[in-house]
Design an enzyme around this catalytic site. Structure first.
Site, mmCIF file in Angstrom:
data_model
loop_
_atom_site.group_PDB
_atom_site.id
_atom_site.type_symbol
_atom_site.label_atom_id
_atom_site.label_comp_id
_atom_site.label_asym_id
_atom_site.label_seq_id
_atom_site.Cartn_x
_atom_site.Cartn_y
_atom_site.Cartn_z
ATOM 1 N N LYS A 1 0.836 -1.205 0.000
ATOM 2 C CA LYS A 1 0.000 0.000 0.000
ATOM 3 C C LYS A 1 0.870 1.254 0.000
ATOM 4 O O LYS A 1 0.594 2.221 -0.721
ATOM 5 C CB LYS A 1 -0.917 -0.003 1.223
ATOM 6 C CG LYS A 1 -2.012 -1.056 1.188
ATOM 7 C CD LYS A 1 -2.789 -1.066 2.485
ATOM 8 C CE LYS A 1 -3.827 -2.188 2.501
ATOM 9 N NZ LYS A 1 -4.849 -2.041 1.458
ATOM 10 N N SER B 1 14.125 -12.671 19.985
ATOM 11 C CA SER B 1 13.609 -11.384 20.450
ATOM 12 C C SER B 1 12.190 -11.526 20.990
ATOM 13 O O SER B 1 11.832 -10.926 22.012
ATOM 14 C CB SER B 1 13.648 -10.374 19.302
ATOM 15 O OG SER B 1 13.154 -9.122 19.716
ATOM 16 N N ARG C 1 8.740 0.714 8.976
ATOM 17 C CA ARG C 1 9.182 2.073 9.279
ATOM 18 C C ARG C 1 9.132 2.907 8.001
ATOM 19 O O ARG C 1 9.662 2.511 6.959
ATOM 20 C CB ARG C 1 10.602 2.077 9.838
ATOM 21 C CG ARG C 1 11.108 3.481 10.222
ATOM 22 C CD ARG C 1 12.485 3.415 10.860
ATOM 23 N NE ARG C 1 12.427 2.705 12.129
ATOM 24 C CZ ARG C 1 13.500 2.166 12.715
ATOM 25 N NH1 ARG C 1 14.682 2.230 12.135
ATOM 26 N NH2 ARG C 1 13.373 1.549 13.875
ATOM 27 N N LYS D 1 9.500 11.351 24.058
ATOM 28 C CA LYS D 1 9.956 10.603 25.224
ATOM 29 C C LYS D 1 10.974 11.459 26.000
ATOM 30 O O LYS D 1 11.581 12.384 25.430
ATOM 31 C CB LYS D 1 10.609 9.293 24.791
ATOM 32 C CG LYS D 1 9.615 8.267 24.272
ATOM 33 C CD LYS D 1 10.304 6.927 24.020
ATOM 34 C CE LYS D 1 9.310 5.875 23.569
ATOM 35 N NZ LYS D 1 9.947 4.539 23.405
ATOM 36 N N SER E 1 13.893 10.945 26.701
ATOM 37 C CA SER E 1 15.212 10.894 26.059
ATOM 38 C C SER E 1 15.341 11.881 24.911
ATOM 39 O O SER E 1 16.450 12.205 24.472
ATOM 40 C CB SER E 1 15.472 9.490 25.523
ATOM 41 O OG SER E 1 14.541 9.171 24.495
ATOM 42 N N GLU F 1 3.089 -2.950 13.507
ATOM 43 C CA GLU F 1 3.511 -1.660 14.038
ATOM 44 C C GLU F 1 4.141 -0.833 12.923
ATOM 45 O O GLU F 1 5.038 -1.303 12.222
ATOM 46 C CB GLU F 1 4.523 -1.836 15.174
ATOM 47 C CG GLU F 1 4.912 -0.495 15.796
ATOM 48 C CD GLU F 1 6.054 -0.597 16.784
ATOM 49 O OE1 GLU F 1 5.828 -0.327 17.970
ATOM 50 O OE2 GLU F 1 7.169 -0.955 16.359
#
Length: 245
Positions: free
Chosen positions: A67, A96, A124, A159, A161, A186
């Protein structure tokens, strides 16, 4: 003992054939291989089940990436300014996944994995400007087979940080020969500048064997603020130039 370096898992850009085969050994399932509790037949049964689930998550990534690629190509063909710079994706490794379940004190079962982990499949998207991030989000969520399950806006609310990014968890419908699955994916959306900071900050953390001193944390936060200001200024300049056309 030093930290194990964790490289950025988002390695391949704009490629639906990127999904790397994860080697499945007993060490891939550390929670289940303690004290000889897992016999060989059970291990292979679970390995096959994991491969089936991995295929489902890969399919969800392919749907989302496709997409985004179509949107990317549309802007290129029409000659409009493209809100997408690059697209990267990854599947979490079995190690992980097991580590995350263990940290959350969640049973290592495939049902628990699907119900409690929303970042097994990850995409990402790197954008030129902050406004592009929200544009891509809006266009993507208009599609009827993509449902928003969760949103965390670390751009409006960074955040401590200094980390900035827009995180979306979307549910993509996967249709198999005899089943239908809603699979969480995600999606992280960042500007080029945000990705630059996050990548270097990640590299510094995992190349340092000791904890980061507070003075260095303040310097990283200052850099993040400077980069955020640069992001805003570059977007303003782009808007001024666009108004001249």
């Amino acid at each position: 003992m030093g930290k194990t370096k964790k490289s950025d898992e988002y390695l391949v850009e704009q490629d639906n054939d990127h999904l790397r085969e994860n080697s499945l050994t007993e060490s891939s399932f550390p929670v289940l291989s303690d004290a000889g509790s897992l016999n060989l037949d059970k291990f292979y049964e679970m390995a096959l089940e994991f491969q089936r689930l991995k295929m489902i998550y890969e399919s969800a990534i392919k749907q989302v990436v496709t997409k985004l690629e179509i949107l990317n190509k549309e802007y290129k063909v029409t000659g409009r300014r493209n809100p997408i710079e690059t697209i990267k994706s990854r599947i979490k490794t079995p190690e992980s996944i097991a580590s995350k379940l263990e940290k959350k004190n969640i049973p290592f079962t495939f049902q628990a994995m699907m119900e409690n982990l929303t970042d097994i499949a990850g995409v990402r998207v790197i954008c030129p400007y902050v406004c592009d991030i929200y544009k891509v989000k809006e266009i993507l969520l208009k599609q009827p087979d993509i449902e928003l399950a969760e949103e965390k806006d670390y751009i409006k609310n960074p955040k401590p940080s200094g980390y900035r990014s827009l995180h979306l968890v979307v549910e993509s419908k996967i249709y198999l020969s005899n089943a239908e699955h809603k699979v969480p994916v995600e999606i992280q959306l960042r500007t080029i500048a945000m990705d630059f900071w996050a990548s270097l900050e990640h590299e510094l953390h995992y190349k340092t064997e000791t904890s980061i001193p507070e003075s260095i944390r303040r310097e990283l936060l200052r850099c993040a603020e400077t980069i955020a200001m640069t992001d805003r200024e570059m977007e303003e300049i782009a808007a001024e130039l666009q108004a001249l056309d």
